[in-house]
Design a protein around this motif. Structure first.
Motif: not given
Length: 421
Positions: A380, A384, A223, A220, A210, A216-217
């Motif tokens: 996404a 990202a 995923v 994301t 985080r 984090a991007w």
């Protein structure tokens, strides 16, 4: 070196053969597309737990002991299942229970042996000193060869019968256990002091993810990308055998060929990143994977399906290289292990989710599910890589050069198996 190579090769081939063959076996045994998805779910759920707690277990009990125990347990599991299937009717509740049990327990044991063999590989690299890169090259070559051969071998063995497939996996596991190399005992006191509570380790990793926007991007986007890939993998036996009317051999051949394409893409990306940089190569890989996922959902026959799967895996291969490179540059060395565990858990989480989706949805809706996942993946990934562009200074090569410890241990960067299964 020969003994350790035999150990790694036999274990990797057993893992890849079982991973691809178990859902096929479920479909052949039951004819149920729902149970085929459930088998994929049960294979991956235990692996999530292994990723979280496997490292501390390996540290506490030594990698060679964990590996040998896991290999022997898988030998007994598959041998018992092979004997049971030889005595039971080819279809029925009892046979289904046996195969589902093999999938769940085998997934846990496979991941335990993987974590242990990675630790053994790191130990071999340290002993090699200046020749450590040669040891790593051999190990990566073994893993990639198993990734190519496993699906095809599983399909060929299943064409003869499930008992033979499970017997071969048991024999490979027994070979791995017998050829396990022994590591020196850990000095008294250092192991207990080095093992951290799993919950505290995961909290540290989560806060690190985080706290680094670029990481984090990236996670994301991956995923969503892994969800699309996992749905494709979980539905592949149903698509090839039910929709296109081909055999289990065709399923293995498609994924083995796609693995070869992915391996070539990975090799090409290393030079491309040196020339063009991480962001352009990653964005190209993401766009390729998204487009191929859309095309896979619409493929009218096996030939087109095989081509789109190959292109999809090429894009995923590029994303894997970007993930490993960015992860090594962005994660501080002091918290590398805990953060690595969290990133692996996050990117593997879509695997059991995909199995659950395939299990609950009718076979006729699977192309629509894949289309939806491809759209989600595209959205996404666009967000990202927009975020990665804004934070590109954080992973510029100059940062690595200025802080050599930021690159993290090379062996750890190789543990992202889900991106290449």
């Amino acid at each position: 070196m020969t003994r350790s190579s035999l150990m790694r090769a036999s274990d990797a081939l057993a893992t890849q053969t079982a991973t691809y063959a178990i859902p096929l076996l479920i479909l052949l045994t039951t004819g149920s597309t729902a149970l085929t998805g459930a088998a994929f779910l049960l294979e991956w759920l235990p692996r999530l737990a292994a990723f979280a707690v496997g490292g501390p277990l390996v540290d506490r009990f030594r990698a060679d002991r964990v590996f040998r125990a896991a290999a022997l347990a898988r030998t007994l599991l598959c041998a018992a299942a092979a004997a049971a299937l030889a005595l039971l009717p080819a279809a029925g509740t009892a046979a289904t229970v046996v195969v589902m049990t093999v999938g769940a327990a085998g997934g846990l044991l496979s991941q335990a042996s993987f974590l242990a063999v990675e630790t053994l590989g790191a130990h071999a690299s340290r002993r090699a000193g200046a020749d450590a890169h040669r040891v790593q090259s051999v190990q990566i070559g073994i893993d990639q060869s198993a990734l190519l051969a496993g699906p095809l071998l599983g399909g060929l063995l299943l064409a003869v019968g499930p008992t033979l497939m499970l017997t071969v996996v048991a024999a490979l596991s027994a070979t791995a256990a017998a050829s396990t190399t022994t590591t020196p005992a850990t000095p008294v006191g250092t192991t207990a002091a080095g093992v951290r509570a799993v919950a505290a380790s995961l909290r540290t990793g989560w806060h690190t993810v985080r706290g680094i926007p670029a990481l984090a991007w990236l996670v994301t986007g991956l995923v969503a990308s892994n969800l699309a890939l996992a749905v494709t993998q979980a539905s592949a036996p149903i698509t090839v055998m039910t929709r296109y009317g081909h055999s289990s051999i065709a399923v293995g051949a498609v994924w083995s060929a796609a693995g070869l394409v992915s391996l070539a893409a990975v090799a090409a990306c290393r030079r491309s990143i040196d020339r063009f940089g991480l962001w352009p190569v990653g964005a190209t890989g993401a766009a390729t994977a998204c487009a191929a996922c859309l095309a896979t959902a619409l493929a009218p026959n096996l030939g087109v399906y095989a081509v789109t799967i190959g292109i999809l895996m090429a894009g995923e291969g590029a994303l894997t290289v970007v993930l490993r490179t960015l992860r090594a540059r962005l994660i501080p060395a002091a918290v590398f292990g805990s953060t690595l565990s969290v990133t692996i858990v996050l990117v593997v989480l879509p695997m059991p989710v995909a199995g659950a989706l395939v299990a609950v949805l009718p076979a006729g809706t699977l192309p629509g599910l894949l289309l939806a996942c491809a759209v989600l993946q595209g959205a996404a990934m666009a967000l990202a890589f927009r975020g990665l562009w804004h934070h590109r200074a954080s992973y510029a090569p100059s940062r690595t050069a200025a802080d050599p410890t930021a690159t993290g241990p090379p062996a750890a960067a190789q543990t992202d198996a889900p991106r290449t299964a």
